[in-house]
Write a protein that holds these residues in place. Structure first.
Motif, mmCIF file in Angstrom:
data_model
loop_
_atom_site.group_PDB
_atom_site.id
_atom_site.type_symbol
_atom_site.label_atom_id
_atom_site.label_comp_id
_atom_site.label_asym_id
_atom_site.label_seq_id
_atom_site.Cartn_x
_atom_site.Cartn_y
_atom_site.Cartn_z
ATOM 1 N N ILE A 264 0.768 -1.180 0.101
ATOM 2 C CA ILE A 264 0.026 -0.192 -0.131
ATOM 3 C C ILE A 264 1.042 1.158 -0.122
ATOM 4 O O ILE A 264 0.623 2.176 -0.540
ATOM 5 C CB ILE A 264 -0.957 0.067 1.268
ATOM 6 C CG1 ILE A 264 -2.029 -0.907 0.852
ATOM 7 C CG2 ILE A 264 -1.651 1.275 1.370
ATOM 8 C CD1 ILE A 264 -2.892 -1.396 2.170
ATOM 9 N N LEU A 265 1.936 1.205 0.681
ATOM 10 C CA LEU A 265 2.893 2.384 0.579
ATOM 11 C C LEU A 265 3.333 2.582 -0.582
ATOM 12 O O LEU A 265 3.733 3.540 -1.126
ATOM 13 C CB LEU A 265 3.744 2.236 1.870
ATOM 14 C CG LEU A 265 3.456 2.361 3.289
ATOM 15 C CD1 LEU A 265 4.477 2.151 4.270
ATOM 16 C CD2 LEU A 265 2.648 3.811 3.584
ATOM 17 N N GLY A 266 3.944 1.443 -1.378
ATOM 18 C CA GLY A 266 4.428 1.466 -2.648
ATOM 19 C C GLY A 266 3.563 2.268 -3.422
ATOM 20 O O GLY A 266 3.671 2.927 -4.268
ATOM 21 N N ASP A 267 2.230 1.825 -3.231
ATOM 22 C CA ASP A 267 1.269 2.468 -4.404
ATOM 23 C C ASP A 267 1.084 3.895 -4.077
ATOM 24 O O ASP A 267 0.731 4.728 -4.860
ATOM 25 C CB ASP A 267 -0.290 1.607 -3.914
ATOM 26 C CG ASP A 267 -0.313 0.169 -4.653
ATOM 27 O OD1 ASP A 267 0.330 -0.076 -5.441
ATOM 28 O OD2 ASP A 267 -1.196 -0.481 -4.193
ATOM 29 N N ILE A 268 1.098 4.387 -2.896
ATOM 30 C CA ILE A 268 0.990 5.778 -2.635
ATOM 31 C C ILE A 268 2.155 6.490 -3.024
ATOM 32 O O ILE A 268 2.033 7.678 -3.659
ATOM 33 C CB ILE A 268 0.824 5.777 -0.875
ATOM 34 C CG1 ILE A 268 -0.529 5.363 -0.291
ATOM 35 C CG2 ILE A 268 0.934 7.375 -0.499
ATOM 36 C CD1 ILE A 268 -0.647 5.269 0.936
ATOM 37 N N VAL A 269 3.266 5.852 -2.727
ATOM 38 C CA VAL A 269 4.489 6.632 -3.613
ATOM 39 C C VAL A 269 4.314 6.894 -4.805
ATOM 40 O O VAL A 269 4.602 7.766 -5.483
ATOM 41 C CB VAL A 269 5.830 5.820 -3.041
ATOM 42 C CG1 VAL A 269 6.739 6.422 -3.884
ATOM 43 C CG2 VAL A 269 6.172 6.172 -1.434
ATOM 44 N N ASP A 270 3.796 5.469 -5.721
ATOM 45 C CA ASP A 270 3.741 5.644 -7.107
ATOM 46 C C ASP A 270 2.642 6.684 -7.408
ATOM 47 O O ASP A 270 2.733 7.419 -8.514
ATOM 48 C CB ASP A 270 3.137 4.155 -7.646
ATOM 49 C CG ASP A 270 4.244 3.222 -7.405
ATOM 50 O OD1 ASP A 270 5.512 3.641 -7.466
ATOM 51 O OD2 ASP A 270 3.971 2.213 -7.686
ATOM 52 N N ALA A 271 1.654 6.708 -6.863
ATOM 53 C CA ALA A 271 0.703 7.698 -6.847
ATOM 54 C C ALA A 271 1.204 9.329 -6.992
ATOM 55 O O ALA A 271 0.847 10.198 -7.822
ATOM 56 C CB ALA A 271 -0.599 7.746 -6.009
ATOM 57 N N ILE A 272 1.970 9.579 -6.060
ATOM 58 C CA ILE A 272 2.603 10.998 -5.608
ATOM 59 C C ILE A 272 3.451 11.096 -6.869
ATOM 60 O O ILE A 272 3.272 12.189 -7.531
ATOM 61 C CB ILE A 272 3.451 10.915 -4.158
ATOM 62 C CG1 ILE A 272 2.656 10.863 -3.047
ATOM 63 C CG2 ILE A 272 4.136 12.032 -4.452
ATOM 64 C CD1 ILE A 272 3.262 10.584 -1.829
ATOM 65 N N ASP A 273 4.329 10.066 -7.357
ATOM 66 C CA ASP A 273 5.076 10.216 -8.720
ATOM 67 C C ASP A 273 4.086 10.642 -9.524
ATOM 68 O O ASP A 273 4.446 11.430 -10.598
ATOM 69 C CB ASP A 273 5.772 8.993 -8.735
ATOM 70 C CG ASP A 273 6.851 8.779 -7.825
ATOM 71 O OD1 ASP A 273 7.258 9.627 -7.252
ATOM 72 O OD2 ASP A 273 7.456 7.645 -7.762
ATOM 73 N N GLN A 274 3.128 9.809 -10.000
ATOM 74 C CA GLN A 274 2.130 10.082 -11.169
ATOM 75 C C GLN A 274 1.562 11.621 -10.882
ATOM 76 O O GLN A 274 1.625 12.327 -11.945
ATOM 77 C CB GLN A 274 0.967 9.337 -11.053
ATOM 78 C CG GLN A 274 1.152 7.800 -11.657
ATOM 79 C CD GLN A 274 0.053 6.925 -11.292
ATOM 80 O OE1 GLN A 274 -0.806 7.160 -11.266
ATOM 81 N NE2 GLN A 274 0.295 5.482 -11.368
ATOM 82 N N VAL A 275 1.123 12.089 -9.784
ATOM 83 C CA VAL A 275 0.700 13.647 -9.809
ATOM 84 C C VAL A 275 1.846 14.469 -9.988
ATOM 85 O O VAL A 275 1.790 15.538 -10.612
ATOM 86 C CB VAL A 275 0.290 13.676 -8.337
ATOM 87 C CG1 VAL A 275 0.185 15.436 -8.086
ATOM 88 C CG2 VAL A 275 -1.090 12.950 -8.231
ATOM 89 N N GLU A 276 3.119 14.317 -9.424
ATOM 90 C CA GLU A 276 4.209 14.980 -9.894
ATOM 91 C C GLU A 276 4.514 15.106 -11.495
ATOM 92 O O GLU A 276 4.749 16.268 -11.951
ATOM 93 C CB GLU A 276 5.478 14.649 -8.916
ATOM 94 C CG GLU A 276 5.229 15.184 -7.755
ATOM 95 C CD GLU A 276 6.810 15.095 -7.070
ATOM 96 O OE1 GLU A 276 7.547 14.170 -7.255
ATOM 97 O OE2 GLU A 276 7.307 16.048 -6.455
#
Length: 73
Positions: A53-65
């Protein structure tokens, strides 16, 4: 009181949490606990789920950036 963190700081903290969870999950004592017939969580998650889940959140942050960077041009 609001804590002000940059996106990079947030990502670093979340990745640090992932690393910590991986350390805990790789310990013999934790694996023994998780394999116990008495080990149960209210929503049937295990430590590896939290790591993912934490990995998914980091990936989502990267996508937004990435999206925001494309919008700046």
């Amino acid at each position: 009181m609001e804590i002000k963190l940059t996106t990079a700081e947030i990502r670093t903290i979340l990745q640090g949490c992932q690393y910590t969870l991986r350390l805990v999950g790789s310990s013999r004592d934790y694996r023994k606990i998780q394999l116990s017939e008495h080990f149960s969580t209210s929503n049937h998650v295990v430590l590896n789920d939290a790591f993912n889940i934490l990995g998914d959140i980091v990936d989502a942050i990267d996508q937004v950036e990435q999206f925001n960077q494309k919008g700046e041009f």
